[in-house]
Enzyme design. Structure first.
Site, PDB file in Angstrom:
ATOM      1  N   GLU A  43      -3.566   8.277  -7.888  1.00 22.35           N
ATOM      2  CA  GLU A  43      -4.127   6.995  -8.321  1.00 22.35           C
ATOM      3  C   GLU A  43      -5.249   6.537  -7.388  1.00 22.35           C
ATOM      4  O   GLU A  43      -6.253   5.988  -7.840  1.00 22.35           O
ATOM      5  CB  GLU A  43      -3.028   5.934  -8.412  1.00 22.35           C
ATOM      6  CG  GLU A  43      -2.029   6.160  -9.538  1.00 22.35           C
ATOM      7  CD  GLU A  43      -2.676   6.140 -10.917  1.00 22.35           C
ATOM      8  OE1 GLU A  43      -3.754   5.514 -11.080  1.00 22.35           O
ATOM      9  OE2 GLU A  43      -2.113   6.755 -11.839  1.00 22.35           O
ATOM     10  N   TYR A 126      -2.895  -2.828 -10.363  1.00 23.39           N
ATOM     11  CA  TYR A 126      -2.902  -1.654 -11.235  1.00 23.39           C
ATOM     12  C   TYR A 126      -2.192  -0.478 -10.582  1.00 23.39           C
ATOM     13  O   TYR A 126      -1.312   0.154 -11.179  1.00 23.39           O
ATOM     14  CB  TYR A 126      -4.333  -1.245 -11.607  1.00 23.39           C
ATOM     15  CG  TYR A 126      -4.360   0.181 -12.112  1.00 23.39           C
ATOM     16  CD1 TYR A 126      -3.953   0.469 -13.414  1.00 23.39           C
ATOM     17  CD2 TYR A 126      -4.697   1.238 -11.259  1.00 23.39           C
ATOM     18  CE1 TYR A 126      -3.904   1.779 -13.857  1.00 23.39           C
ATOM     19  CE2 TYR A 126      -4.642   2.544 -11.698  1.00 23.39           C
ATOM     20  CZ  TYR A 126      -4.245   2.819 -12.995  1.00 23.39           C
ATOM     21  OH  TYR A 126      -4.173   4.104 -13.430  1.00 23.39           O
ATOM     22  N   ASP A 144      -5.568  -0.433 -17.338  1.00 18.69           N
ATOM     23  CA  ASP A 144      -6.874  -0.049 -16.827  1.00 18.69           C
ATOM     24  C   ASP A 144      -7.898  -0.234 -17.941  1.00 18.69           C
ATOM     25  O   ASP A 144      -7.584  -0.772 -19.013  1.00 18.69           O
ATOM     26  CB  ASP A 144      -6.859   1.381 -16.282  1.00 18.69           C
ATOM     27  CG  ASP A 144      -6.774   2.443 -17.380  1.00 18.69           C
ATOM     28  OD1 ASP A 144      -6.520   2.098 -18.558  1.00 18.69           O
ATOM     29  OD2 ASP A 144      -6.968   3.634 -17.067  1.00 18.69           O
ATOM     30  N   CYS A 199      -9.868   7.240 -27.953  1.00 19.96           N
ATOM     31  CA  CYS A 199     -10.443   5.911 -28.198  1.00 19.96           C
ATOM     32  C   CYS A 199     -11.453   5.586 -27.095  1.00 19.96           C
ATOM     33  O   CYS A 199     -11.331   4.610 -26.360  1.00 19.96           O
ATOM     34  CB  CYS A 199      -9.332   4.867 -28.250  1.00 19.96           C
ATOM     35  SG  CYS A 199      -9.846   3.253 -28.870  1.00 19.96           S
ATOM     36  N   CYS A 206     -11.931   8.442 -34.136  1.00 19.57           N
ATOM     37  CA  CYS A 206     -10.949   7.775 -35.001  1.00 19.57           C
ATOM     38  C   CYS A 206     -10.271   8.746 -35.965  1.00 19.57           C
ATOM     39  O   CYS A 206      -9.107   8.550 -36.335  1.00 19.57           O
ATOM     40  CB  CYS A 206     -11.614   6.642 -35.779  1.00 19.57           C
ATOM     41  SG  CYS A 206     -12.230   5.300 -34.723  1.00 19.57           S
ATOM     42  N   CYS A 209      -7.232  10.066 -34.282  1.00 19.01           N
ATOM     43  CA  CYS A 209      -6.426   9.080 -33.560  1.00 19.01           C
ATOM     44  C   CYS A 209      -5.056   8.928 -34.227  1.00 19.01           C
ATOM     45  O   CYS A 209      -4.973   8.748 -35.450  1.00 19.01           O
ATOM     46  CB  CYS A 209      -7.143   7.731 -33.530  1.00 19.01           C
ATOM     47  SG  CYS A 209      -6.191   6.444 -32.681  1.00 19.01           S
ATOM     48  N   CYS A 215      -4.713   0.725 -37.078  1.00 20.73           N
ATOM     49  CA  CYS A 215      -5.605   0.106 -36.094  1.00 20.73           C
ATOM     50  C   CYS A 215      -6.334  -1.086 -36.714  1.00 20.73           C
ATOM     51  O   CYS A 215      -6.990  -0.957 -37.750  1.00 20.73           O
ATOM     52  CB  CYS A 215      -6.605   1.142 -35.596  1.00 20.73           C
ATOM     53  SG  CYS A 215      -7.892   0.478 -34.509  1.00 20.73           S
TER      54      CYS A 215
END
Length: 304
Positions: A43, A126, A144, A199, A206, A209, A215
């Protein structure tokens, strides 16, 4: 923004988790056996840095320093040198400080509690939640840029997330997580992965997705985002680039170097000296008694 999701929030989380299990990238810090320390290191490294650049450095780092105490006793100079070209080298120093705190205050075990994680040097909201979720499999909303974009589109029908709203963003993601800790951790990872590879900001895919049929943004006809945007930061000619050039010189030298070696790294003397001064202030560089320069935290100064 208000929710216009045409299906229950639980559906979005479940569908995304199902997709993630089948299509998630094989990243080393996601593999079985990765410790919470390994997740914490990843991270730190992944902040504003592409996965492709992080992976080889992370693998070397974990081989060299598999537990916090191993890194804690290392010199700052060696830590910065091992950080290489990941960028934002202050992250390396903060990770070093976090390792020292974990070794000294937590028995060499990365804490699982979000509040305790946030108390570590360099660990914000985060990162703390990411370690709790991905390192310990706990239910902790992880937010995030990628997650915010997925929620903005799928839940609110907006083309982008706009400026961060910490409490609202956390509440939005929390609403998508199931009660079960382990499954919630998978959903957290899945939302992040979906935003990173499907995305995306500029060219959302899309057609592939897993949640496109529910959506809110797709249902609304994929309207353009017209709200405020974060300015894109350049790199060429910035102080960040100059600092990087100077650190490259120091990292590549076995011994402290003369000022002339740093002068050759950048032609603008005023900018170069300003950046060198900032490296000294940040502790990333230091000056030896004989006037030469080395990485900050070099164990011994010589006059060789």
């Amino acid at each position: 923004m208000t929710s216009v999701l045409p299906r229950p929030a639980s559906w979005l989380g479940a569908r995304t988790a199902e997709w993630f299990r089948a299509h998630a990238r094989d990243l080393p810090w996601r593999r079985p056996g990765t410790t919470p320390w390994g997740v914490l290191v990843s991270e730190f490294m992944l902040q504003q840095t592409p996965v492709s650049r992080v992976e080889p450095v992370w693998l070397r780092w974990m081989e060299q320093w598999p537990v916090p105490s191993a890194l804690a006793v290392e010199s700052r100079a060696e830590v910065v040198r091992a950080w290489g070209k990941l960028g934002y080298p202050r992250r390396a120093m903060r990770l070093h400080a976090a390792a020292q705190a974990i070794a000294d205050e937590h028995g060499d075990q990365v804490p699982s509690d979000v509040v305790a994680l946030e108390a570590l040097p360099g660990v914000g909201s985060y990162t703390a939640r990411a370690v709790a979720a991905f390192g310990y499999g706990l239910r902790a909303p992880v937010v995030d840029t990628n997650v915010r974009r997925v929620v903005a589109r799928a839940v609110h029908g907006a083309g982008d997330a706009g400026p961060a709203r910490v409490k609202t963003d956390l509440a939005d993601v929390d609403a998508l997580l199931p009660a079960d800790h382990a499954e919630a951790a998978v959903v957290s990872a899945a939302l992040m992965e979906l935003g990173a590879v499907v995305c995306t900001a500029r060219s959302p895919r899309c057609a592939v997705c897993p949640v496109q049929d529910g959506c809110a943004w797709v249902t609304a006809g994929r309207p353009d985002y017209t709200g405020p945007r974060r300015p894109v930061q350049g790199y060429a000619g910035t102080d960040r680039q100059v600092r990087g050039r100077l650190l490259d010189v120091l990292r590549g030298a076995e011994h402290p170097v003369a000022k002339t070696a740093l002068d050759a790294a950048w032609s603008d003397g005023a900018q170069r000296d300003r950046c060198l001064d900032s490296l000294l202030v940040d502790g990333l560089a230091e000056q030896t008694p004989d006037g030469r320069f080395a990485l900050g935290g070099t164990a011994a100064h010589t006059t060789d």
